[in-house]
Design a protein around this motif. Structure first.
Motif, mmCIF file in Angstrom:
data_model
loop_
_atom_site.group_PDB
_atom_site.id
_atom_site.type_symbol
_atom_site.label_atom_id
_atom_site.label_comp_id
_atom_site.label_asym_id
_atom_site.label_seq_id
_atom_site.Cartn_x
_atom_site.Cartn_y
_atom_site.Cartn_z
ATOM 1 N N TYR A 235 0.862 -1.192 0.000
ATOM 2 C CA TYR A 235 0.000 0.000 0.000
ATOM 3 C C TYR A 235 0.897 1.239 0.000
ATOM 4 O O TYR A 235 1.723 1.405 0.897
ATOM 5 N N TYR A 236 0.711 2.082 -1.007
ATOM 6 C CA TYR A 236 1.494 3.305 -1.131
ATOM 7 C C TYR A 236 0.622 4.480 -0.711
ATOM 8 O O TYR A 236 -0.601 4.468 -0.928
ATOM 9 N N ALA A 237 1.221 5.483 -0.116
ATOM 10 C CA ALA A 237 0.449 6.594 0.448
ATOM 11 C C ALA A 237 1.036 7.925 0.005
ATOM 12 O O ALA A 237 2.257 8.088 -0.046
ATOM 13 N N THR A 238 0.141 8.867 -0.289
ATOM 14 C CA THR A 238 0.547 10.226 -0.641
ATOM 15 C C THR A 238 -0.368 11.204 0.066
ATOM 16 O O THR A 238 -1.603 11.059 0.019
ATOM 17 N N TRP A 239 0.216 12.214 0.733
ATOM 18 C CA TRP A 239 -0.580 13.300 1.304
ATOM 19 C C TRP A 239 -1.080 14.164 0.158
ATOM 20 O O TRP A 239 -0.319 14.518 -0.742
ATOM 21 N N ILE A 240 -2.389 14.495 0.175
ATOM 22 C CA ILE A 240 -2.922 15.286 -0.939
ATOM 23 C C ILE A 240 -3.604 16.584 -0.528
ATOM 24 O O ILE A 240 -3.762 17.475 -1.357
ATOM 25 N N SER A 241 -4.001 16.729 0.759
ATOM 26 C CA SER A 241 -4.715 17.955 1.119
ATOM 27 C C SER A 241 -4.871 18.073 2.625
ATOM 28 O O SER A 241 -5.037 17.058 3.306
ATOM 29 N N PRO A 242 -4.857 19.311 3.154
ATOM 30 C CA PRO A 242 -5.357 19.511 4.519
ATOM 31 C C PRO A 242 -6.875 19.375 4.520
ATOM 32 O O PRO A 242 -7.515 19.480 3.463
ATOM 33 N N VAL A 243 -7.467 19.158 5.696
ATOM 34 C CA VAL A 243 -8.919 18.993 5.737
ATOM 35 C C VAL A 243 -9.452 19.247 7.143
ATOM 36 O O VAL A 243 -8.781 18.961 8.136
ATOM 37 N N ALA A 244 -10.663 19.821 7.205
ATOM 38 C CA ALA A 244 -11.489 19.842 8.412
ATOM 39 C C ALA A 244 -12.815 19.217 7.994
ATOM 40 O O ALA A 244 -13.444 19.694 7.044
ATOM 41 N N ILE A 245 -13.223 18.156 8.669
ATOM 42 C CA ILE A 245 -14.351 17.373 8.184
ATOM 43 C C ILE A 245 -15.055 16.688 9.353
ATOM 44 O O ILE A 245 -14.448 16.445 10.396
ATOM 45 N N PHE A 246 -16.328 16.388 9.167
ATOM 46 C CA PHE A 246 -17.148 15.756 10.202
ATOM 47 C C PHE A 246 -16.537 14.411 10.603
ATOM 48 O O PHE A 246 -16.066 13.662 9.758
ATOM 49 N N PRO A 247 -16.521 14.067 11.903
ATOM 50 C CA PRO A 247 -15.896 12.821 12.364
ATOM 51 C C PRO A 247 -16.586 11.570 11.816
ATOM 52 O O PRO A 247 -17.802 11.549 11.605
ATOM 53 N N CYS A 248 -15.801 10.531 11.598
ATOM 54 C CA CYS A 248 -16.299 9.259 11.077
ATOM 55 C C CYS A 248 -16.747 8.352 12.220
ATOM 56 O O CYS A 248 -15.913 7.896 13.016
ATOM 57 N N ALA A 249 -18.028 8.087 12.289
ATOM 58 C CA ALA A 249 -18.530 7.138 13.289
ATOM 59 C C ALA A 249 -17.926 5.769 13.010
ATOM 60 O O ALA A 249 -17.988 5.265 11.891
ATOM 61 N N GLY A 250 -17.316 5.171 14.014
ATOM 62 C CA GLY A 250 -16.689 3.863 13.852
ATOM 63 C C GLY A 250 -15.237 3.934 13.419
ATOM 64 O O GLY A 250 -14.531 2.928 13.478
ATOM 65 N N GLY A 251 -14.787 5.112 12.985
ATOM 66 C CA GLY A 251 -13.430 5.242 12.480
ATOM 67 C C GLY A 251 -12.491 5.980 13.416
ATOM 68 O O GLY A 251 -11.434 6.452 12.975
#
Length: 298
Positions: A235-251
């Motif tokens: 699995y390869y990963a790349t940072w793509i953006s800052p974010v402010a977002i509603f929390p993920c239930a269960g996550g």
């Protein structure tokens, strides 16, 4: 030939809205350097007013919610969040961010996309447009009322299924794209396992400050979106953006939130290149570590 003002033909309302929608799509794309013609066309095609309830609408600004003057859909074609449940801070997200993330996710015709946090279905509809009739979208929404609204709003989309439930637990078929629209502190095992080979996971990760913060400099220190690409067992990963977002239930959980907040405090999220599904990676290579996984620098 000239016309008097009374003789000038009036543009019908739907034609006017199509022109406004096309301008909106180009403007939000230009704001974040999106040059994917398919993404721009999808935003120009799907009517936002079909998914955010009856107007007037509550538009999210930096200083709070502001109502639109009336129910004219033209107000929806700006790069603003629209309150779905304003008292909970739950919104239809920022169009330019979604255009940018969709360009990174690159859903193709015929793909299976899993949309976690489908809300009332606007961005689910855009994803469905991108995969076309030969593809399909599985939308998962934790909030039962929102899921019911999405199901009704998307009733005419034959390639969409809406499921009410926990997006980290609901089973789904292997996905070419998993598009998560909620802030996590860890990747769900199901997402990693059900990501098809060469599939892309759009993963927002946020500390507890990542939803409350609106100042741009604070957002970058509390929320990051990663694109996780699967190549076989890697699995390869790349940072793509800052974010402010509603929390993920269960996550989210307390231990992984603490580890993530510490990682944001140290910096380096933009240097992440890999996601490992084991616990043997040396600490000096890990940006953030959870139980059985880590985001690492190489």
């Amino acid at each position: 030939m000239t016309h008097s003002p009374d003789e000038v033909p009036r543009m019908d309302r739907q034609t006017e809205l199509r022109i406004i929608r096309a301008a909106y799509a180009k403007q939000i794309a230009a704001a974040v350097r999106v040059d994917n013609a398919r993404v721009i066309e999808a935003f120009a095609t799907i009517p936002r007013e079909d998914f955010v309830g009856p107007g007037p609408w509550m538009m999210r600004r930096m200083n709070g919610y502001v109502p639109t003057p009336d129910a004219d859909p033209v107000y929806l074609y700006t790069d603003n969040l629209v309150g779905l449940v304003p008292e909970r801070g739950l919104n239809n997200g920022q169009p330019s961010l979604h255009a940018y993330l969709m360009q990174q996710a690159a859903p193709a015709a015929g793909d299976h996309v899993v949309h976690v946090g489908t809300g009332t279905g606007y961005y689910t509809a855009i994803l469905a447009h991108l995969v076309g009739p030969s593809g399909r979208v599985t939308g998962i929404e934790f909030d039962g009322d929102l899921a019911a609204r999405a199901r009704a709003n998307l009733a005419s989309f034959g390639n969409v299924e809406i499921i009410a439930g926990d997006g980290t637990q609901v089973p789904f078929d292997p996905a070419d794209v998993i598009y998560v629209n909620a802030g996590c502190t860890q990747p769900a095992e199901r997402w990693l396992s059900n990501l098809a080979n060469r599939g892309r996971l759009i993963l927002p990760m946020t500390s507890n400050d990542g939803f409350r913060s609106l100042a741009p400099e604070r957002i970058a220190q509390a929320g990051a979106v990663f694109c996780i690409w699967r190549g076989g067992t890697d699995y390869y990963a790349t940072w793509i953006s800052p974010v402010a977002i509603f929390p993920c239930a269960g996550g989210r959980d307390e231990a992984s939130e603490k580890a993530l907040a510490d990682a944001f405090a140290r910096g380096g999220w933009d240097k992440v290149t890999r996601l490992y599904r084991d616990s043997d990676i040396p600490d000096e290579r890990c940006w953030v570590r959870g139980e059985g996984w880590c985001l690492a620098f190489e």
